[in-house]
Design a protein around this motif. Structure first.
Motif, PDB file in Angstrom:
ATOM      1  N   THR A 134      12.417  60.379   4.825  1.00  0.00           N
ATOM      2  CA  THR A 134      12.030  59.425   4.156  1.00  0.00           C
ATOM      3  C   THR A 134      12.660  59.056   2.810  1.00  0.00           C
ATOM      4  O   THR A 134      12.922  58.181   1.752  1.00  0.00           O
ATOM      5  N   GLY A 135      14.069  60.291   2.279  1.00  0.00           N
ATOM      6  CA  GLY A 135      15.041  60.231   1.849  1.00  0.00           C
ATOM      7  C   GLY A 135      15.417  58.785   1.498  1.00  0.00           C
ATOM      8  O   GLY A 135      16.249  58.205   0.679  1.00  0.00           O
ATOM      9  N   ALA A 136      16.446  58.922   3.762  1.00  0.00           N
ATOM     10  CA  ALA A 136      16.953  58.004   3.708  1.00  0.00           C
ATOM     11  C   ALA A 136      16.140  56.159   3.216  1.00  0.00           C
ATOM     12  O   ALA A 136      16.448  55.690   2.646  1.00  0.00           O
ATOM     13  N   ALA A 137      15.170  56.062   3.824  1.00  0.00           N
ATOM     14  CA  ALA A 137      14.593  54.758   3.610  1.00  0.00           C
ATOM     15  C   ALA A 137      14.628  54.601   2.182  1.00  0.00           C
ATOM     16  O   ALA A 137      14.827  53.406   1.275  1.00  0.00           O
ATOM     17  N   LEU A 138      14.088  55.613   1.289  1.00  0.00           N
ATOM     18  CA  LEU A 138      13.732  55.238  -0.637  1.00  0.00           C
ATOM     19  C   LEU A 138      15.240  55.093  -0.985  1.00  0.00           C
ATOM     20  O   LEU A 138      15.023  53.755  -1.662  1.00  0.00           O
ATOM     21  N   VAL A 139      16.458  55.920  -0.578  1.00  0.00           N
ATOM     22  CA  VAL A 139      17.580  54.952  -1.262  1.00  0.00           C
ATOM     23  C   VAL A 139      18.163  53.818  -0.763  1.00  0.00           C
ATOM     24  O   VAL A 139      18.240  53.182  -1.564  1.00  0.00           O
ATOM     25  N   GLY A 140      17.851  54.108   0.966  1.00  0.00           N
ATOM     26  CA  GLY A 140      17.364  52.091   1.128  1.00  0.00           C
ATOM     27  C   GLY A 140      17.276  51.060   0.336  1.00  0.00           C
ATOM     28  O   GLY A 140      17.713  50.212   0.366  1.00  0.00           O
ATOM     29  N   LEU A 141      16.284  51.788   0.293  1.00  0.00           N
ATOM     30  CA  LEU A 141      15.070  50.490  -0.493  1.00  0.00           C
ATOM     31  C   LEU A 141      16.041  50.498  -2.149  1.00  0.00           C
ATOM     32  O   LEU A 141      15.623  49.157  -2.644  1.00  0.00           O
ATOM     33  N   SER A 142      16.392  50.961  -2.747  1.00  0.00           N
ATOM     34  CA  SER A 142      17.140  51.209  -3.798  1.00  0.00           C
ATOM     35  C   SER A 142      17.674  50.385  -4.155  1.00  0.00           C
ATOM     36  O   SER A 142      18.125  49.437  -5.169  1.00  0.00           O
ATOM     37  N   VAL A 143      18.549  51.054  -2.813  1.00  0.00           N
ATOM     38  CA  VAL A 143      19.935  50.021  -2.669  1.00  0.00           C
ATOM     39  C   VAL A 143      20.305  48.678  -3.132  1.00  0.00           C
ATOM     40  O   VAL A 143      20.777  47.869  -3.667  1.00  0.00           O
ATOM     41  N   LEU A 144      19.361  48.178  -1.906  1.00  0.00           N
ATOM     42  CA  LEU A 144      18.532  46.786  -2.084  1.00  0.00           C
ATOM     43  C   LEU A 144      17.592  46.365  -2.867  1.00  0.00           C
ATOM     44  O   LEU A 144      16.918  45.470  -3.054  1.00  0.00           O
ATOM     45  N   ALA A 145      17.809  47.162  -4.247  1.00  0.00           N
ATOM     46  CA  ALA A 145      17.060  46.528  -4.936  1.00  0.00           C
ATOM     47  C   ALA A 145      15.741  46.359  -5.007  1.00  0.00           C
ATOM     48  O   ALA A 145      15.215  45.521  -6.063  1.00  0.00           O
ATOM     49  N   GLU A 146      14.881  47.178  -4.164  1.00  0.00           N
ATOM     50  CA  GLU A 146      13.558  47.066  -3.890  1.00  0.00           C
ATOM     51  C   GLU A 146      12.569  47.385  -4.637  1.00  0.00           C
ATOM     52  O   GLU A 146      11.361  47.305  -4.507  1.00  0.00           O
ATOM     53  N   LEU A 147      13.557  49.131  -4.993  1.00  0.00           N
ATOM     54  CA  LEU A 147      12.045  50.626  -5.716  1.00  0.00           C
ATOM     55  C   LEU A 147      13.597  50.661  -6.392  1.00  0.00           C
ATOM     56  O   LEU A 147      14.003  50.537  -6.189  1.00  0.00           O
ATOM     57  N   PRO A 148      12.492  51.206  -7.562  1.00  0.00           N
ATOM     58  CA  PRO A 148      13.217  51.094  -8.663  1.00  0.00           C
ATOM     59  C   PRO A 148      13.793  52.599  -8.342  1.00  0.00           C
ATOM     60  O   PRO A 148      12.968  53.050  -7.496  1.00  0.00           O
ATOM     61  N   TRP A 149      14.972  53.029  -9.314  1.00  0.00           N
ATOM     62  CA  TRP A 149      15.630  53.942  -8.588  1.00  0.00           C
ATOM     63  C   TRP A 149      15.093  55.365  -9.373  1.00  0.00           C
ATOM     64  O   TRP A 149      14.709  56.417  -8.686  1.00  0.00           O
ATOM     65  N   TRP A 150      14.056  55.382 -10.412  1.00  0.00           N
ATOM     66  CA  TRP A 150      13.963  56.256 -10.858  1.00  0.00           C
ATOM     67  C   TRP A 150      12.562  57.300  -9.753  1.00  0.00           C
ATOM     68  O   TRP A 150      12.434  57.981  -9.778  1.00  0.00           O
ATOM     69  N   ILE A 151      11.966  56.135  -9.006  1.00  0.00           N
ATOM     70  CA  ILE A 151      10.976  56.050  -8.262  1.00  0.00           C
ATOM     71  C   ILE A 151      11.657  57.353  -6.934  1.00  0.00           C
ATOM     72  O   ILE A 151      11.380  58.249  -6.655  1.00  0.00           O
ATOM     73  N   THR A 152      12.500  56.838  -6.430  1.00  0.00           N
ATOM     74  CA  THR A 152      13.143  57.507  -5.416  1.00  0.00           C
ATOM     75  C   THR A 152      13.550  58.653  -6.102  1.00  0.00           C
ATOM     76  O   THR A 152      14.119  59.745  -5.004  1.00  0.00           O
ATOM     77  N   ILE A 153      14.401  58.724  -7.261  1.00  0.00           N
ATOM     78  CA  ILE A 153      15.059  59.971  -7.566  1.00  0.00           C
ATOM     79  C   ILE A 153      13.613  61.172  -7.825  1.00  0.00           C
ATOM     80  O   ILE A 153      13.880  62.117  -7.546  1.00  0.00           O
ATOM     81  N   VAL A 154      12.421  60.752  -9.003  1.00  0.00           N
ATOM     82  CA  VAL A 154      11.700  61.422  -8.754  1.00  0.00           C
ATOM     83  C   VAL A 154      11.477  62.215  -7.009  1.00  0.00           C
ATOM     84  O   VAL A 154      10.407  63.237  -7.084  1.00  0.00           O
ATOM     85  N   ILE A 155      10.862  61.462  -6.133  1.00  0.00           N
ATOM     86  CA  ILE A 155      10.722  61.892  -4.665  1.00  0.00           C
ATOM     87  C   ILE A 155      11.995  63.076  -4.271  1.00  0.00           C
ATOM     88  O   ILE A 155      11.452  64.046  -4.223  1.00  0.00           O
ATOM     89  N   ALA A 156      12.888  62.925  -4.593  1.00  0.00           N
ATOM     90  CA  ALA A 156      14.305  63.349  -3.829  1.00  0.00           C
ATOM     91  C   ALA A 156      14.043  64.387  -4.575  1.00  0.00           C
ATOM     92  O   ALA A 156      14.259  64.800  -4.028  1.00  0.00           O
ATOM     93  N   VAL A 157      14.375  64.430  -5.827  1.00  0.00           N
ATOM     94  CA  VAL A 157      14.668  65.965  -7.001  1.00  0.00           C
ATOM     95  C   VAL A 157      13.128  66.718  -6.427  1.00  0.00           C
ATOM     96  O   VAL A 157      13.240  68.381  -6.025  1.00  0.00           O
ATOM     97  N   ARG A 158      12.281  66.406  -6.244  1.00  0.00           N
ATOM     98  CA  ARG A 158      10.747  67.417  -5.490  1.00  0.00           C
ATOM     99  C   ARG A 158      11.090  67.802  -4.322  1.00  0.00           C
ATOM    100  O   ARG A 158      11.061  68.148  -3.852  1.00  0.00           O
ATOM    101  N   GLU A 159      11.646  66.713  -2.974  1.00  0.00           N
ATOM    102  CA  GLU A 159      11.640  67.481  -1.825  1.00  0.00           C
ATOM    103  C   GLU A 159      12.806  68.397  -1.837  1.00  0.00           C
ATOM    104  O   GLU A 159      12.510  68.763  -0.874  1.00  0.00           O
TER     105      GLU A 159
END
Length: 242
Positions: A134-159
């Motif tokens: 899930t982390g790889a998918a979220l980071v990948g989508l954020s790198v592609l500017a399709e998902l805000p970084w704050w969402i990826t960071i919130v989920i990544a910090v929790r995990e």
């Protein structure tokens, strides 16, 4: 607990404590079948040690599926970024790899419970494999500017925080996944899958709504995990106290 219940001296021995031993006496007497001694259950001699339960092998099918999920992470990233990350065919391949890897999460847990293949290795590595995917998918989508970084960071910090908590309390026990945690994982998988697919415009809101639900569940279950970890550690410290 009484000695009768435990099979101790002077107590009755339960069926689970009986062992099968060949005894002399009558044998089978069936035409065409070699005569063999009959076997009956006998009580073990006082002080005799019973056979130890068979240990679960580390390299079992459930753990191999977990490791397969880890191996699929770089394969998924390769498919996601090939063609600049926006090639329809490669996005569909990335989606397929993500779905297959996610299915292994359900299958390995089910096999482990059904066939008694649960190991401490699996309890630790399984959630790490989930978070890597899930982390790889979220980071990948954020790198592609399709998902805000704050969402990826919130989920990544929790995990990452939950993973660190697992190691913090591992001396005292392993916290099993809760229903909320399983729902969180399912929602995350659905939301990420929706973002990976080249959806038509009228379905895009579905992806955003599911991702919003995933973020809420991620935060709520993270707080619950912290509380359970603190209680488990406190119980463990009390048990170790003289």
């Amino acid at each position: 607990m009484s000695s009768a219940a435990t099979g101790g001296p002077g107590g009755a021995v339960g069926d689970e404590d009986r062992v099968m031993r060949p005894v002399t006496g009558p044998t089978t007497d069936v035409p065409g079948v070699p005569a063999v001694p009959l076997v009956r259950a006998v009580d073990p001699a006082p002080g005799a040690e019973l056979p130890e339960p068979t240990e679960v092998p580390l390299l079992n099918v459930a753990n191999l599926l977990t490791l397969t999920r880890l191996v699929l992470v770089p394969v998924f990233l390769l498919a996601l970024f090939t063609g600049g990350g926006h090639h329809t065919g490669w996005r569909l391949i990335a989606f397929a790899v993500f779905v297959i890897a996610s299915i292994t999460d359900h299958v390995d847990g089910r096999l482990a419970r059904k066939h008694g293949l649960i190991t401490d290795f699996g309890k630790i590595v399984d959630p790490i494999a989930d978070k890597a995917l899930t982390g790889a998918a979220l980071v990948g989508l954020s790198v592609l500017a399709e998902l805000p970084w704050w969402i990826t960071i919130v989920i990544a910090v929790r995990e990452v925080g939950v993973t660190l908590l697992r190691f913090w309390v591992i001396r005292h026990g392993v916290i099993p996944a809760s229903r909320g945690g399983k729902l969180k994982t399912l929602t995350q998988v659905f939301a990420i899958g929706a973002f990976l697919l080249p959806l038509p415009g009228w379905l895009v809101p579905v992806a955003w709504i599911s991702m919003g639900a995933a973020v809420v569940l991620t935060v709520v279950t993270g707080v619950d995990y912290v509380l359970r970890a603190v209680r488990l550690r406190a119980r463990g410290l009390r048990a170790l106290a003289p």
